[in-house]
Design a protein around this motif. Structure first.
Motif, short mmCIF file in Angstrom:
data_model
loop_
_atom_site.label_atom_id
_atom_site.label_comp_id
_atom_site.label_asym_id
_atom_site.label_seq_id
_atom_site.Cartn_x
_atom_site.Cartn_y
_atom_site.Cartn_z
N THR A 1 0.82 -1.22 0.00
CA THR A 1 0.00 0.00 0.00
C THR A 1 0.86 1.27 0.00
OG1 THR A 1 -0.14 -0.15 2.39
CG2 THR A 1 -2.01 -1.01 1.14
N LYS A 2 2.13 1.15 0.40
CA LYS A 2 2.99 2.33 0.39
C LYS A 2 3.64 2.55 -0.97
CE LYS A 2 4.68 2.49 5.18
NZ LYS A 2 5.93 2.18 5.88
N SER A 3 3.43 1.60 -1.89
CA SER A 3 4.10 1.68 -3.19
C SER A 3 3.56 2.83 -4.03
CB SER A 3 3.91 0.36 -3.93
OG SER A 3 4.32 0.50 -5.27
N SER A 4 4.46 3.49 -4.76
CA SER A 4 4.04 4.58 -5.64
C SER A 4 3.18 4.04 -6.79
CB SER A 4 5.26 5.31 -6.20
OG SER A 4 6.12 4.39 -6.85
N ILE A 5 3.22 2.72 -7.04
CA ILE A 5 2.39 2.17 -8.11
C ILE A 5 1.21 1.37 -7.57
CG2 ILE A 5 4.19 2.12 -9.90
CD1 ILE A 5 4.26 -1.03 -9.25
N HIS A 6 0.95 1.47 -6.27
CA HIS A 6 -0.27 0.89 -5.72
C HIS A 6 -1.44 1.68 -6.28
CE1 HIS A 6 -3.47 0.08 -2.76
NE2 HIS A 6 -2.88 -1.10 -2.66
N ALA A 7 -2.52 1.00 -6.67
CA ALA A 7 -3.64 1.65 -7.35
C ALA A 7 -4.06 2.97 -6.68
CB ALA A 7 -4.82 0.69 -7.44
N ASP A 8 -4.10 2.98 -5.34
CA ASP A 8 -4.55 4.18 -4.62
C ASP A 8 -3.58 5.35 -4.77
OD1 ASP A 8 -6.63 2.69 -3.81
OD2 ASP A 8 -5.90 2.36 -1.75
N ASN A 9 -2.34 5.06 -5.03
CA ASN A 9 -1.33 6.13 -5.07
C ASN A 9 -1.01 6.60 -6.48
OD1 ASN A 9 -1.20 5.68 -2.31
ND2 ASN A 9 0.51 4.24 -2.50
N LEU A 10 -1.56 5.90 -7.47
CA LEU A 10 -1.23 6.26 -8.86
C LEU A 10 -1.59 7.69 -9.23
CD1 LEU A 10 -1.77 3.04 -10.99
CD2 LEU A 10 0.35 4.30 -10.63
N PRO A 11 -2.78 8.18 -8.82
CA PRO A 11 -3.10 9.57 -9.18
C PRO A 11 -2.01 10.53 -8.73
CG PRO A 11 -5.05 8.50 -8.32
CD PRO A 11 -3.92 7.53 -8.14
N GLU A 12 -1.47 10.28 -7.54
CA GLU A 12 -0.42 11.16 -7.02
C GLU A 12 0.86 10.98 -7.84
OE1 GLU A 12 2.27 11.63 -3.11
OE2 GLU A 12 0.33 10.64 -2.81
N THR A 13 1.19 9.72 -8.16
CA THR A 13 2.41 9.44 -8.91
C THR A 13 2.37 10.08 -10.30
OG1 THR A 13 2.64 7.35 -7.74
CG2 THR A 13 3.89 7.58 -9.77
N CYS A 14 1.24 9.87 -11.01
CA CYS A 14 1.11 10.48 -12.34
C CYS A 14 0.97 11.98 -12.19
CB CYS A 14 -0.11 9.93 -13.08
SG CYS A 14 -0.23 8.14 -13.11
N GLY A 15 0.34 12.41 -11.09
CA GLY A 15 0.05 13.82 -10.87
C GLY A 15 1.29 14.68 -10.71
N LYS A 16 2.45 14.05 -10.40
CA LYS A 16 3.69 14.83 -10.32
C LYS A 16 3.93 15.58 -11.61
CE LYS A 16 6.41 11.37 -9.32
NZ LYS A 16 7.59 10.53 -9.13
N CYS A 17 3.53 14.95 -12.73
CA CYS A 17 3.76 15.58 -14.04
C CYS A 17 2.47 15.92 -14.75
CB CYS A 17 4.59 14.67 -14.92
SG CYS A 17 6.12 14.16 -14.17
N HIS A 18 1.41 15.14 -14.53
CA HIS A 18 0.13 15.40 -15.19
C HIS A 18 -0.79 16.07 -14.18
CE1 HIS A 18 1.21 12.99 -18.69
NE2 HIS A 18 1.68 12.08 -17.86
N LYS B 1 -8.17 9.36 -10.72
CA LYS B 1 -8.14 7.91 -10.76
C LYS B 1 -8.29 7.39 -12.18
CE LYS B 1 -8.65 5.58 -6.68
NZ LYS B 1 -8.36 5.14 -5.64
N ASN B 2 -9.17 8.03 -12.95
CA ASN B 2 -9.43 7.54 -14.29
C ASN B 2 -8.22 7.68 -15.20
OD1 ASN B 2 -11.95 6.54 -14.07
ND2 ASN B 2 -12.95 8.52 -14.41
N PHE B 3 -7.50 8.79 -15.02
CA PHE B 3 -6.33 9.00 -15.86
C PHE B 3 -5.32 7.89 -15.64
CE2 PHE B 3 -2.03 10.64 -16.53
CZ PHE B 3 -2.14 11.07 -17.84
N ALA B 4 -5.18 7.50 -14.36
CA ALA B 4 -4.14 6.53 -14.02
C ALA B 4 -4.59 5.09 -14.21
CB ALA B 4 -3.72 6.75 -12.57
N LYS B 5 -5.84 4.93 -14.64
CA LYS B 5 -6.40 3.59 -14.67
C LYS B 5 -5.74 2.68 -15.70
CE LYS B 5 -11.11 2.58 -13.28
NZ LYS B 5 -12.47 3.08 -13.50
N GLY B 6 -5.42 3.24 -16.87
CA GLY B 6 -4.90 2.41 -17.95
C GLY B 6 -3.65 1.66 -17.54
#
Ligand code: HEC
Ligand code: HEC
Ligand code: HEC
Ligand code: HEC
Ligand code: HEC
Ligand code: HEC
Ligand code: HEC
Ligand code: HEC
Ligand code: HEC
Ligand code: HEC
Ligand code: HEC
Length: 409
Positions: A327-344, A349-354
């Motif tokens: 759950t602490k992983s930057s690629i855990h589903a819940d954290n993806l928006p934040e990970t992608c959000g660094k640049c996007h 959630k939808n953006f990071a879903k693919g």
């Protein structure tokens, strides 16, 4: 009784200097710049220099080191003298040195023997904290390179060692004068240098994390929290250590284009293992990471040298890489928006879903596959209809012209 004792003490104090030689006894001959052995090797001894050395300062005399001339009076002395044994006074250094690869070097097989004087000198030895000492951090690389650039034939040769002078560590030492930056002996040791693959060596796979971690403390902590570090502790030898990603002697800043972890090169570093079928089977991880990354928008742009797009470590981190199930992983589903959000900015959630690593599109994101297939069919149909329309129109025009021509004739 007391008086006789005092008398003998005085007598001894008077006589001892008469019996033991002083430096004078030696320099009468050895201060002569012309004094040479038969082979022409100079026997000149710069006494002024010696007096300013740490041994001269400590009141050590010639015969303390050249001990076979201790209490010798009948000059001239023998032609050959025993080699000086520094270990008489420096026991600890000698003990460590005896276990090192240097004490085993032979003139026949290797370039030369390596003894105390090769790193410290003979008569001009200074404290290690003295700027002029051969082992003062700013001077040490040159001392080691005296042998290691050309004379010693180790496996990877002088070019490999010479890369150190292009590293950020050497630049920090040489240009910024930062004596705390890594030099040869921080990584290899001084007296206890071992063969690099010898398990007790500071640079062996089992020790290198701690060796770099002495200075890069925060990074060692991060690394130990990640999936690679957790397995490193368990003794798994296939996980990467610092030098697998950063190299050994030519370590550079990640912002430097020559760095092995420069943005556009990271994928290559990770894929060495993560596209390896044998490792993948052994550890059960998904492969084809490089291929799937290269096919993505990020990967394609990266190949053209674009550094702003994501590379493996933008999404996974680099030292505390974690599995997607953590759950602490930057690629855990819940954290993806934040990970992608660094640049996007504003990535939801939808953006990071693919799926990012799309191996076979059918098994990847079904919707993306469906939409893409739908578009391909639709575009093909539209283009097809247009082509038929144009062909029909052309045929119609040509046919009418032909009819008109027929009618004229
Ligand atoms: C009478 C002159 C004389 C005096 C005094 C003298 N030496 Fe020498 N020393 C020589 C000569 C000559 C040689 C060269 C011998 C040879 O190889 O031909 C030599 C050689 C040496 C060597 C090199 C030996 C080797 O194995 O290569 C050392 C070390 C040395 N002396 C130290 C000393 C010390 C220490 C003293 C004082 C205790 C001293 N000498 C006093 C003349 C002297
Ligand atoms: C800290 C120890 C030390 C002291 C003190 C010392 N020497 Fe030496 N000396 C050496 C070493 C090491 C060598 C190199 C040969 C060897 O390993 O035995 C050497 C070599 C020599 C040589 C041979 C020529 C050369 O340079 O290789 C002479 C001559 C000599 N010493 C004279 C002296 C004289 C004279 C004194 C006193 C003024 C003195 N030494 C004090 C360590 C010492
Ligand atoms: C391969 C090079 C090398 C050799 C060979 C070597 N030394 Fe050193 N020595 C060093 C370095 C580098 C340092 C400085 C270590 C540091 O900064 O902590 C050092 C430091 C020292 C010191 C200072 C105290 C200490 O331990 O930090 C002494 C004393 C010493 N050496 C004696 C010796 C003696 C005696 C021998 C031979 C048995 C020897 N050295 C062989 C490289 C060498
Ligand atoms: C007779 C004893 C004796 C002999 C033999 C001897 N030393 Fe020393 N050495 C000393 C003393 C005493 C000091 C000064 C210690 C101090 O001031 O902290 C010293 C200091 C040093 C230092 C500096 C330590 C530091 O703090 O950085 C080095 C390096 C060193 N010696 C190397 C050698 C080497 C190499 C040899 C052999 C060529 C040698 N010594 C032989 C007694 C000796
Ligand atoms: C930042 C740490 C670091 C520094 C600084 C460093 N080294 Fe190394 N060195 C390593 C590592 C790691 C290896 C390779 C270990 C392996 O193969 O697993 C290595 C390997 C070597 C080898 C063996 C070469 C071979 O062919 O196998 C030599 C010799 C060597 N270093 C000498 C030096 C010298 C001399 C210096 C200073 C000019 C130096 N190193 C500076 C980390 C370092
Ligand atoms: C007088 C020459 C000389 C000096 C000075 C010297 N070395 Fe060496 N070094 C050798 C020789 C010879 C070997 C043995 C070669 C071998 O067996 O691979 C060796 C081996 C090594 C090895 C092991 C290489 C391997 O193949 O695993 C390392 C690491 C090393 N030296 C580092 C250093 C460092 C660091 C310094 C400076 C503090 C230094 N050396 C100073 C001659 C020297
Ligand atoms: C799996 C590969 C990998 C391993 C193992 C690794 N690193 Fe890194 N390291 C990287 C990457 C990739 C970067 C670049 C990150 C960036 O772009 O800012 C990096 C950056 C760094 C930086 C610079 C930090 C910054 O952001 O500027 C240092 C210092 C560093 N690493 C040291 C270490 C040390 C010490 C170890 C061992 C404890 C280690 N690394 C292990 C991949 C790795
Ligand atoms: C003796 C301390 C020391 C050791 C040991 C050390 N380093 Fe460094 N390292 C430094 C210092 C100091 C800097 C900063 C230099 C600068 O910024 O100019 C640095 C910089 C770096 C950088 C570049 C960081 C950046 O942001 O630009 C990397 C990467 C790195 N070290 C990796 C390693 C690796 C990998 C090892 C082990 C093989 C290691 N270091 C061992 C002191 C050390
Ligand atoms: C030296 C080989 C090596 C390198 C280089 C390497 N890895 Fe790994 N990695 C491994 C191994 C082995 C494992 C499996 C550990 C386990 O799960 O037991 C692993 C595990 C992982 C995992 C967890 C996989 C899972 O299914 O849980 C991720 C994510 C990962 N690595 C990403 C990276 C990234 C990103 C890089 C580059 C910055 C990288 N690795 C570089 C060997 C490597
Ligand atoms: C844009 C972000 C992004 C980039 C770039 C990226 N990944 Fe991933 N990676 C992910 C996400 C999200 C997952 C988990 C979901 C999935 O499999 O698609 C993942 C999964 C993984 C896994 C499986 C880990 C697990 O726990 O399931 C590994 C191993 C891996 N990636 C390695 C790499 C390597 C190596 C690279 C570079 C060549 C890379 N990744 C580039 C986002 C990325
Ligand atoms: C290090 C920064 C960075 C990270 C992190 C990152 N991207 Fe990107 N990505 C970019 C850049 C830069 C572009 C190019 C955008 C442009 O030119 O508008 C891009 C383009 C894309 C595109 C194609 C172009 C578009 O705008 O539609 C997609 C899809 C995409 N990223 C998805 C993701 C997803 C999903 C994640 C998180 C798993 C992610 N990215 C994480 C930097 C990043």
């Amino acid at each position: 009784m007391k008086k006789t004792l005092i008398f003998f003490v005085f007598l001894a104090a008077f006589l001892i200097p008469c019996f033991s030689e002083t430096d004078e006894d030696c320099i009468v001959c050895h201060e002569d710049p012309e004094l040479k052995t038969e082979e022409g090797k100079s026997l000149f001894m710069d006494y002024e220099k010696f007096l300013s050395s740490i041994h001269g300062q400590a009141g050590i005399s010639c015969v303390d080191c050249h001990s076979d001339l201790m209490n010798f009076e009948d000059f001239p002395h023998a032609e050959k003298l025993n080699a000086v044994n520094c270990g008489m006074c420096h026991e600890k250094a000698m003990e460590e040195y005896k276990k090192s690869i240097h004490s085993q070097a032979t003139p026949e097989e290797d370039c030369c023997t390596v003894s105390c004087k090769d790193c410290h000198g003979k008569h001009d030895i200074k404290s290690k904290n003295n700027y002029d000492s051969r082992v003062f951090p700013l001077n040490l690389p040159r001392t080691c390179e005296n042998c290691h650039l050309e004379r010693v034939k180790t496996k990877r040769g002088g070019e490999f060692i010479g890369q150190y002078t292009r590293s950020i560590h050497f630049r920090a030492l040489d240009k910024a004068g930062l004596t705390l930056s890594a030099n040869c002996s921080h990584c290899h040791g001084a007296h206890d240098i071992r063969g690099v693959h010898d398990p007790p060596s500071r640079v062996s796979r089992r020790k290198i994390i701690r060796t770099c971690g002495v200075c890069h403390v925060g990074i060692e902590i991060d690394y130990m929290e990640g999936v690679h570090g957790k397995d490193y502790v368990k003794g798994i030898k296939d996980v990467p250590v610092c030098t697998d990603c950063h190299n050994e002697h030519n370590i550079s800043s990640p912002q430097d284009m020559n760095s092995s972890v420069y943005a556009t090169k990271v994928a290559e570093v990770c894929s060495r293992c993560h596209d390896d079928e044998v490792l993948a089977r052994q550890y059960g991880f998904l492969t084809a990471r490089l291929k799937t990354f290269s096919n993505s928008f990020h990967g394609t742009a990266s190949k053209f040298g674009e550094t702003r797009v994501a590379n493996c470590s933008s999404c996974h981190g680099f030292h505390d890489i974690r599995s997607s199930s953590d759950t602490k992983s930057s690629i855990h589903a819940d954290n993806l928006p934040e990970t992608c959000g660094k640049c996007h900015a504003g990535a939801g959630k939808n953006f990071a879903k693919g799926k990012i690593h799309v191996i076979s599109e059918k098994t990847g994101n079904k919707w993306a596959y469906f939409v893409k297939t739908f578009y391909i069919i639709m575009i093909s149909c539209i283009v097809g209809v247009f082509l038929i329309f144009i062909a029909a129109d052309l045929f119609h025009r040509v046919f009418r012209k032909w009819i008109a021509k027929k009618r004229q004739t």
